[in-house]
Design an enzyme around this catalytic site. Structure first.
Site, PDB file in Angstrom:
ATOM      1  CG  HIS A 148      13.222 -36.912  -6.834  1.00 53.27           C
ATOM      2  ND1 HIS A 148      13.610 -36.660  -5.546  1.00 53.27           N
ATOM      3  CD2 HIS A 148      11.931 -36.496  -6.935  1.00 53.27           C
ATOM      4  CE1 HIS A 148      12.586 -36.124  -4.881  1.00 53.27           C
ATOM      5  NE2 HIS A 148      11.560 -36.011  -5.714  1.00 53.27           N
ATOM      6  NE  ARG A 204      14.413 -32.844  -1.484  1.00 57.15           N
ATOM      7  CZ  ARG A 204      14.166 -32.475  -2.728  1.00 57.15           C
ATOM      8  NH1 ARG A 204      14.347 -31.222  -3.102  1.00 57.15           N
ATOM      9  NH2 ARG A 204      13.732 -33.335  -3.619  1.00 57.15           N
TER      10      ARG A 204
HETATM   11  O1  MEZ Z   1       6.133 -34.722  -9.440  1.00 59.60           O
HETATM   12  C1  MEZ Z   1       6.985 -35.326  -8.785  1.00 59.60           C
HETATM   13  O2  MEZ Z   1       8.004 -35.774  -9.311  1.00 59.60           O
HETATM   14  C2  MEZ Z   1       6.828 -35.487  -7.333  1.00 59.60           C
HETATM   15  C3  MEZ Z   1       5.582 -34.964  -6.768  1.00 59.60           C
HETATM   16  C4  MEZ Z   1       7.781 -36.063  -6.635  1.00 59.60           C
HETATM   17  C5  MEZ Z   1       7.953 -35.996  -5.191  1.00 59.60           C
HETATM   18  O3  MEZ Z   1       9.013 -35.573  -4.772  1.00 59.60           O
HETATM   19  O4  MEZ Z   1       7.050 -36.342  -4.452  1.00 59.60           O
END
Ligand code: MEZ
Length: 550
Positions: free
Chosen positions: A314, A334
């Protein structure tokens, strides 16, 4: 953040110009280049395994390969003697396991749900930004499908993805009826946000604690059912009928400090992901229990694993302060206006680029010297969070993202006033156990649902599709069990013995699953057991290779 003064000044001075300017989205050639050169999946930190159903084919990250080839903690002379008989054993106490339990209620079948920590301790509660469902006026399940397929690099299993998208609206209705409080607009309609790769706003949220809210209602609902909870029961191994079919499991009761054998007509694996195995030493946004146990258990039974060369990093994991390293900073921030900016104050990429591409781009900025170094020797880029209030009105960040504010204020950082530093964090296991559209694995008697499975998300999952996944496929796995439940079978360790015979050819002292991350200091047995004299409890801490005295 005196140590970053110079860079902060550059960021602040470029802000007025950036307010109404967007940054470039990499074209497909640039995206491919970023992935190949900088994304952790593409850096060769992988190998084939030499035992089990995937021997000699796809590559796995090194840390996972080692676990898949590991030996069981179960002693070779252990004789499985069921102490619990149930119709359905669900392993995993997160969203998928809970949704399965709720679906089985009222069926007349006995159900046990085993979880190595407590009900609800899972990646579900770590999910912040939302759940996708095609509910908007210009949206449809087809559009949802198309977006997710492009995001997944076209590698998604189309049957699974179609089911996910078609079931989206009904799943939101089900969750709402259970009591889940999704954010609404003033007109009472669900508030829908955009996410990376969504062509229209499609993400429903409960502020920035969506997973926690969903798990809250699922957990409360499960506690009102006749499901028998086996909390603090770690799944050590699956058992089989001697002819290949899974017929239960050996659990380790952490409080009693001993194994418990369960005979079940059907087993649903819902053990979640594996971010806590910390591929390449990456920080992770995952729950402490996410150590990939289900992958190892299913693999030893003969289930094929797919797409496990693909993990999701992420892009916005917290990088500073050190105490928050790896924690999720939701993508929704974001999509609400926070920009990704390098040490020179340059908005170098559109923050809604696909997660894998954005993660690669951030790693590139740092590799090329445009990152910001923390006092702890880490590097990150800025997430310009004050932009949210500048674009959407004062107080928006605090109103929509109270979790973020709460986490940072403990360290005297107010993200509404100052930007925060981010670096990619190991977030999601894109691949997993191969399942068919009824959540059946390759091995009879064994179903799987949620993050432990592969195929649905292809090589890159879009934001909000995992909370939908656990809801749709948690329920669907249970329905499939109801439609196909086998008779009770014998309980043996034949599949394990076969795997053990095969692994004799390799030299590996690894014992797996891992159960808890090394750094957590958590042990297999709880303190309760350790207080008692060892000879009475027959327990010991988890010290590979043979920790169990039974
Ligand atoms: O589904 C995800 O990974 C999610 C909602 C993550 C996030 O950035 O909040």
């Amino acid at each position: 953040m005196e140590w970053a003064k110079e860079s902060l000044e550059k960021l602040e001075s470029s802000r007025p110009a950036r307010l109404n300017q967007s940054a470039p989205i990499p074209d497909s050639a640039q995206a491919e280049e970023l992935l190949k050169q900088y994304h952790p999946d593409y850096l060769g930190h992988e190998r084939q395994v030499t035992v089990g159903p995937n021997a000699g084919d796809q590559k796995f990250p090194l840390e996972l390969a080692q676990l898949l080839e590991g030996d069981s903690p179960v002693e070779s002379d252990y004789v499985p003697n069921p102490e619990i008989e149930t119709d359905v054993l669900i392993i995993g106490g997160g969203g998928a396991g809970a949704a399965a339990a709720l679906t089985l209620e009222g069926s007349g079948l006995t159900v046990h749900l085993a979880t190595k920590l407590r009900l609800g301790d899972s990646n579900t509660v770590m999910a912040e930004g939302g759940i996708q469902s095609a509910l908007g006026p210009d949206d449809s399940p087809r559009r949802h499908f198309a977006d997710a397929l492009v995001g997944g690099h076209g590698k998604n299993d189309p049957d699974l993805l179609r089911i996910l998208c078609e079931q989206g609206p009904e799943s939101i209705r089900w969750l709402s009826q259970l009591g889940c409080l999704f954010d609404q607009n003033e007109d009472g309609q669900f508030r829908l946000r955009g996410g990376g790769g969504t062509s229209v706003p499609r993400v429903l949220a409960c502020r920035d604690y969506t997973g926690l809210e969903i798990m809250r209602v699922l957990k409360d609902a499960v506690r009102l059912t006749s499901t028998r909870l086996l909390e603090e029961h770690v799944a050590m191994e699956l058992v089989d009928d001697g002819k290949g079919r899974v017929t239960g499991a050996i659990l380790f009761d952490r409080n009693a400090g001993r194994p418990v054998c369960v005979s079940a007509r059907a087993v649903i694996l819902a053990t979640g992901g594996s971010g806590q195995i910390r591929l390449q030493g990456f920080p992770t946004s995952n729950h402490v229990g996410a150590t990939g146990d289900g992958l190892v258990l299913a693999y030893r039974q003969g289930c094929r694993l797919i797409d496990l060369d693909s993990y999701q990093y992420h892009p916005s994991g917290a990088c500073y302060p050190e105490a928050l390293a790896g924690q999720l900073v939701t993508e929704a921030i974001r999509s609400t206006g926070a920009q990704v900016v390098n040490a020179e104050g340059v908005h170098f990429i559109d923050e809604m680029a696909y997660r894998d591409v954005l993660a690669g781009a951030i790693i590139k900025e740092i590799a090329e010297g445009r990152g910001v170094k923390t006092p702890h020797g880490k590097s990150g880029v800025w997430l310009d969070t004050p932009m949210v209030d500048l674009k959407k009105g004062e107080g928006t960040l605090a109103r929509q993202f109270p979790g973020l504010i709460h986490r940072f204020e403990r360290y005297d950082i107010d993200p509404a006033k100052k930007p925060i530093l981010i670096y990619p964090t190991l977030h999601y296991q894109n691949g997993g156990i191969r399942v068919d559209s009824e959540c059946r694995t390759d091995i009879a008697g064994l179903w799987a649902a949620g993050e432990v499975t592969g195929g649905l998300h292809g090589k890159n999952r879009l934001m909000g599709n995992s909370l939908l996944d656990i809801t749709v496929f948690g329920r669907r796995s249970a329905q499939s069990v109801l439609d196909n439940i086998p008779e009770r079978g014998a309980v043996t360790l034949t599949n394990l013995q076969r795997f053990r015979a095969e692994r004799r050819k390799i030299e590996s002292e690894t014992v797996s699953p891992k159960f808890f991350p090394d750094a957590s200091g958590m042990k297999l047995t709880t303190d309760k057991v350790e207080e008692k004299p060892e000879q009475e409890t027959n327990s010991s801490n988890f010290e590979p290779p043979n920790p169990f005295n039974f």
